[in-house]
Design a protein around this motif. Structure first.
Motif, PDB file in Angstrom:
ATOM      1  N   ARG A   6      40.262   2.265 -46.870  1.00  0.00           N
ATOM      2  CA  ARG A   6      40.005   0.750 -46.014  1.00  0.00           C
ATOM      3  C   ARG A   6      40.331   1.182 -44.726  1.00  0.00           C
ATOM      4  N   GLY A   7      40.144   0.247 -43.942  1.00  0.00           N
ATOM      5  CA  GLY A   7      40.326   0.280 -42.535  1.00  0.00           C
ATOM      6  C   GLY A   7      41.953   0.102 -42.220  1.00  0.00           C
ATOM      7  N   LEU A   8      42.425   0.863 -41.141  1.00  0.00           N
ATOM      8  CA  LEU A   8      43.635   0.912 -40.658  1.00  0.00           C
ATOM      9  C   LEU A   8      44.124  -0.179 -39.919  1.00  0.00           C
ATOM     10  N   PHE A  46      40.473   5.150 -30.880  1.00  0.00           N
ATOM     11  CA  PHE A  46      39.441   4.383 -30.679  1.00  0.00           C
ATOM     12  C   PHE A  46      39.859   3.297 -31.760  1.00  0.00           C
ATOM     13  N   SER A  47      39.431   2.076 -31.423  1.00  0.00           N
ATOM     14  CA  SER A  47      39.391   0.666 -32.382  1.00  0.00           C
ATOM     15  C   SER A  47      38.795   0.799 -33.533  1.00  0.00           C
ATOM     16  N   VAL A  48      37.726   1.732 -33.665  1.00  0.00           N
ATOM     17  CA  VAL A  48      36.910   1.843 -34.779  1.00  0.00           C
ATOM     18  C   VAL A  48      37.138   3.232 -35.161  1.00  0.00           C
ATOM     19  N   CYS A  49      36.716   3.385 -36.591  1.00  0.00           N
ATOM     20  CA  CYS A  49      37.010   4.591 -37.245  1.00  0.00           C
ATOM     21  C   CYS A  49      38.375   5.051 -37.287  1.00  0.00           C
ATOM     22  N   ARG A  50      39.232   4.126 -38.078  1.00  0.00           N
ATOM     23  CA  ARG A  50      40.428   4.281 -38.350  1.00  0.00           C
ATOM     24  C   ARG A  50      40.780   4.011 -39.779  1.00  0.00           C
ATOM     25  N   PHE A  51      41.276   4.812 -40.600  1.00  0.00           N
ATOM     26  CA  PHE A  51      41.147   4.527 -42.113  1.00  0.00           C
ATOM     27  C   PHE A  51      42.566   5.059 -42.559  1.00  0.00           C
ATOM     28  N   GLN A 100      34.732  10.147 -44.842  1.00  0.00           N
ATOM     29  CA  GLN A 100      34.746   8.722 -44.629  1.00  0.00           C
ATOM     30  C   GLN A 100      34.664   8.691 -43.037  1.00  0.00           C
ATOM     31  N   LEU A 101      35.621   9.334 -42.364  1.00  0.00           N
ATOM     32  CA  LEU A 101      35.487   9.428 -40.998  1.00  0.00           C
ATOM     33  C   LEU A 101      34.117   9.913 -40.194  1.00  0.00           C
ATOM     34  N   ILE A 102      33.811  10.735 -41.018  1.00  0.00           N
ATOM     35  CA  ILE A 102      32.466  11.590 -40.506  1.00  0.00           C
ATOM     36  C   ILE A 102      31.337  10.345 -40.575  1.00  0.00           C
ATOM     37  N   GLU A 103      31.118   9.805 -41.888  1.00  0.00           N
ATOM     38  CA  GLU A 103      30.190   8.741 -41.886  1.00  0.00           C
ATOM     39  C   GLU A 103      30.323   7.653 -40.945  1.00  0.00           C
ATOM     40  N   GLU A 104      31.492   7.252 -40.760  1.00  0.00           N
ATOM     41  CA  GLU A 104      31.788   6.160 -39.937  1.00  0.00           C
ATOM     42  C   GLU A 104      31.601   6.497 -38.414  1.00  0.00           C
ATOM     43  N   SER A 105      31.871   7.556 -38.228  1.00  0.00           N
ATOM     44  CA  SER A 105      31.823   8.068 -36.707  1.00  0.00           C
ATOM     45  C   SER A 105      30.016   8.043 -36.196  1.00  0.00           C
ATOM     46  N   GLU A 106      29.404   8.536 -37.139  1.00  0.00           N
ATOM     47  CA  GLU A 106      28.014   8.418 -37.115  1.00  0.00           C
ATOM     48  C   GLU A 106      27.260   7.217 -36.877  1.00  0.00           C
TER      49      GLU A 106
END
Length: 163
Positions: A6-8, A46-51, A100-106
Motif C-alpha cells: 500500500r502507499g507509504l 517524490f510524493s507519488v510512487c511510495r510504497f 509495484q514501483l515500476i508499474e506505478e512509475s510508468e
C-alpha cells in the motif's frame, strides 16, 4: 503469509526509519550514516510512487523514488530505493515492492528508473536485474564510507510503455 503493498504515509515513518537504519548498518545499502527526520526524508522523495510492504499488518519493507535532477528534461527519470527488514529478507518482499514501483512509475510518466548499488550488494543487484534493469556500468571508487572506498553498479530500466 501474504505480502500486502500500500502507499507509504507519514504514519509509517517510525517503521520505515527503523528499516532504513538497518540498511545503513549493513554498510552496503547507502552512503548515508544517519537516518534523517521525516521532513528531510519526505522532501528528498517524490510524493507519488511510495510504497510499504506489510506482512500480518507489520511494515517489513518500503520502496520510493527520488528525482535525479531538477531540470525539466529529466522529469521522467527517477532513482529507486528499495529496503527490506532483515527479518523478512528472502521472502520476495523486495521483488513485490520493486514491481509495484515500476508499474506505478510508468503511470506517472516516469520513463527511466535508475539505481546506484554497492557492488558488494549482490542481492540488490540481482533483484534489479530480475525486474528488467540492466547494468550500465560500474562507478569505481565512487564514494568513501568510514575510510573505505566503494564501487557502485549503476543500473537502469527504460520503460517500453512510455515512448
Amino acid at each position: 503469509m501474504e505480502t500486502v503493498v500500500r502507499g507509504l504515509t507519514k504514519s509509517d515513518w517510525n517503521s520505515v526509519s527503523k528499516i532504513y537504519k538497518e540498511g545503513i548498518t549493513t554498510g552496503i545499502a547507502t552512503f548515508e550514516t544517519e537516518v534523517p527526520d521525516w521532513e528531510q526524508w519526505d522532501a528528498k522523495h517524490f510524493s507519488v510512487c511510495r510504497f510499504v510492504a506489510l506482512i500480518e499488518e507489520k511494515v517489513v519493507g518500503f520502496a520510493v523514488l527520488s528525482p535525479v535532477s531538477k531540470r525539466d528534461v529529466y522529469k521522467g527519470v527517477a532513482e529507486v530505493s528499495v529496503y527490506v527488514s532483515n527479518a523478512f529478507k528472502r521472502r520476495h518482499v523486495g521483488e513485490i515492492l520493486l514491481k509495484q514501483l515500476i508499474e506505478e512509475s510508468e503511470a506517472h510518466e516516469i520513463w527511466t528508473l535508475q539505481a546506484s548499488i554497492f557492488s558488494e550488494n549482490r542481492a540488490s543487484i540481482n533483484l534489479h536485474l530480475k525486474c528488467g534493469f540492466r547494468v550500465v556500468g560500474i562507478r569505481e571508487r565512487i564514494g568513501q564510507l568510514y575510510e573505505k572506498w566503494y564501487d557502485n553498479h549503476f543500473l537502469e530500466r527504460r520503460s517500453n510503455k512510455i515512448t
